[in-house]
Design a protein around this motif. Structure first.
Motif, PDB file in Angstrom:
ATOM      1  N   ALA A 261       0.851  -1.189   0.000  1.00  0.00           N
ATOM      2  CA  ALA A 261       0.000   0.000   0.000  1.00  0.00           C
ATOM      3  C   ALA A 261       0.889   1.242   0.000  1.00  0.00           C
ATOM      4  CB  ALA A 261      -0.924  -0.002   1.208  1.00  0.00           C
ATOM      5  N   ASP A 262       0.980   1.907  -1.153  1.00  0.00           N
ATOM      6  CA  ASP A 262       1.805   3.101  -1.292  1.00  0.00           C
ATOM      7  C   ASP A 262       1.317   3.854  -2.524  1.00  0.00           C
ATOM      8  OD1 ASP A 262       4.160   4.851  -2.039  1.00  0.00           O
ATOM      9  OD2 ASP A 262       5.001   3.873  -0.285  1.00  0.00           O
ATOM     10  N   ASP A 263       1.234   5.175  -2.443  1.00  0.00           N
ATOM     11  CA  ASP A 263       0.727   5.939  -3.586  1.00  0.00           C
ATOM     12  C   ASP A 263       1.796   6.201  -4.635  1.00  0.00           C
ATOM     13  OD1 ASP A 263       2.084   7.658  -1.871  1.00  0.00           O
ATOM     14  OD2 ASP A 263       0.829   9.388  -2.374  1.00  0.00           O
ATOM     15  N   GLN A 264       3.037   5.775  -4.372  1.00  0.00           N
ATOM     16  CA  GLN A 264       4.109   5.970  -5.352  1.00  0.00           C
ATOM     17  C   GLN A 264       4.333   4.691  -6.156  1.00  0.00           C
ATOM     18  OE1 GLN A 264       7.692   7.863  -3.794  1.00  0.00           O
ATOM     19  NE2 GLN A 264       6.543   8.551  -1.999  1.00  0.00           N
ATOM     20  N   THR A 265       4.109   4.792  -7.441  1.00  0.00           N
ATOM     21  CA  THR A 265       4.228   3.620  -8.317  1.00  0.00           C
ATOM     22  C   THR A 265       5.630   3.032  -8.272  1.00  0.00           C
ATOM     23  OG1 THR A 265       2.542   4.529  -9.794  1.00  0.00           O
ATOM     24  CG2 THR A 265       3.954   2.785 -10.679  1.00  0.00           C
ATOM     25  N   LEU A 266       6.646   3.871  -8.261  1.00  0.00           N
ATOM     26  CA  LEU A 266       8.020   3.372  -8.267  1.00  0.00           C
ATOM     27  C   LEU A 266       8.334   2.584  -6.999  1.00  0.00           C
ATOM     28  CD1 LEU A 266      10.075   6.315  -9.826  1.00  0.00           C
ATOM     29  CD2 LEU A 266       9.526   4.105 -10.862  1.00  0.00           C
ATOM     30  N   VAL A 267       7.815   3.040  -5.878  1.00  0.00           N
ATOM     31  CA  VAL A 267       8.040   2.312  -4.628  1.00  0.00           C
ATOM     32  C   VAL A 267       7.398   0.937  -4.702  1.00  0.00           C
ATOM     33  CG1 VAL A 267       7.541   2.247  -2.149  1.00  0.00           C
ATOM     34  CG2 VAL A 267       8.277   4.388  -3.220  1.00  0.00           C
ATOM     35  N   ARG A 268       6.142   0.888  -5.130  1.00  0.00           N
ATOM     36  CA  ARG A 268       5.448  -0.400  -5.223  1.00  0.00           C
ATOM     37  C   ARG A 268       6.152  -1.336  -6.201  1.00  0.00           C
ATOM     38  NH1 ARG A 268       1.131   2.803  -6.284  1.00  0.00           N
ATOM     39  NH2 ARG A 268       0.705   1.664  -8.217  1.00  0.00           N
ATOM     40  N   THR A 269       6.571  -0.799  -7.338  1.00  0.00           N
ATOM     41  CA  THR A 269       7.241  -1.626  -8.340  1.00  0.00           C
ATOM     42  C   THR A 269       8.551  -2.186  -7.812  1.00  0.00           C
ATOM     43  OG1 THR A 269       6.266  -0.343 -10.153  1.00  0.00           O
ATOM     44  CG2 THR A 269       8.219  -1.663 -10.663  1.00  0.00           C
ATOM     45  N   GLY A 270       9.338  -1.319  -7.179  1.00  0.00           N
ATOM     46  CA  GLY A 270      10.618  -1.775  -6.649  1.00  0.00           C
ATOM     47  C   GLY A 270      10.456  -2.823  -5.567  1.00  0.00           C
TER      48      GLY A 270
END
Length: 226
Positions: free
Chosen positions: A10-19
């Motif tokens: 659960a995170d609004d930053q796509t890059l964080v979720r992807t990583g």
């Protein structure tokens, strides 16, 4: 545990979720759902039943703190929650720990730290090192209006269990507790387990919070593990 470990991001930053998804997947950990805000996280938990939730604090619509409160209701089979933050010892992290989260990670965590953290909380252990927990609680814990009720809860503990709780809150590990009290480490583990059960707590993090909020240990008490 032979079944794959199931995680919700659960995170609004796509890059964080992807990583994070790539890191976890490479270590054999399944990411069963992703959410961009707290409301989505709550719904996804109900739908997918993950073992662990990696929860950002600041998200639109519903933040990670409120989402954690709604997820951790005390119902059987609820997941463990790890709070993600860019701020060390953020007041929101303390609030999330009070709501039942099992620990927190900074977003610049290494891949090895991330996977180890997820596996640690899945087994039922708290994530925070005792000294970090103590610093966090000392900074933000306040004795509230329900302190008297919490004191009544402590009355269910034996004198030895009260002693163990006080030392645990000062940051001593099980091994250090055993040495201090001249007990076997297995005996200390039994005392800690009984403390958690009697007070209805999830883990050591919540035990430390209770110790400070009841006044059993104060922020000015500097006795530690030396």
């Amino acid at each position: 545990m032979t079944e794959p470990l199931r995680v919700l991001l659960a995170d609004d930053q796509t890059l964080v979720r992807t990583g994070f998804r790539l890191i976890l997947g490479a270590d054999g950990i399944d990411v069963v759902a992703e959410a961009v805000n707290g409301a989505e996280a709550v719904e996804a938990v109900r739908r997918t039943r993950p073992d662990v939730v990696l929860m950002d604090v600041r998200m639109p619509e519903m933040d990670g703190l409120e989402a954690t409160r709604r997820i951790l209701t005390g119902a059987p089979g609820e997941p463990r929650v790890i709070i993600l933050t860019t701020f060390d010892l953020d007041r929101y992290v303390y609030a999330a720990l009070s709501a039942g989260a099992s620990g927190f990670l900074l977003k610049d965590v290494t891949p090895e730290q991330l996977t180890a953290a997820v596996r640690t909380v899945r087994t039922g252990d708290a994530l925070l090192a005792p000294a970090i927990t103590r610093r966090l609680v000392q900074r933000f814990a306040k004795r509230g209006d329900d302190a008297d009720a919490l004191h009544r809860d402590l009355a269910s503990l034996t004198p030895r269990e009260v002693e163990v709780l006080g030392l645990l809150a000062r940051g001593l590990s099980n091994a250090e507790l055993a040495a201090r009290l001249h007990l076997a480490e297995t005996t200390v583990k039994t005392h800690v387990a009984r403390i958690l059960a009697k007070l209805g707590l999830r883990d050591r993090v919540q035990a430390v919070i209770v110790a400070y909020e009841t006044g059993l240990v104060s922020a000015g008490d500097r006795e530690a593990a030396e």
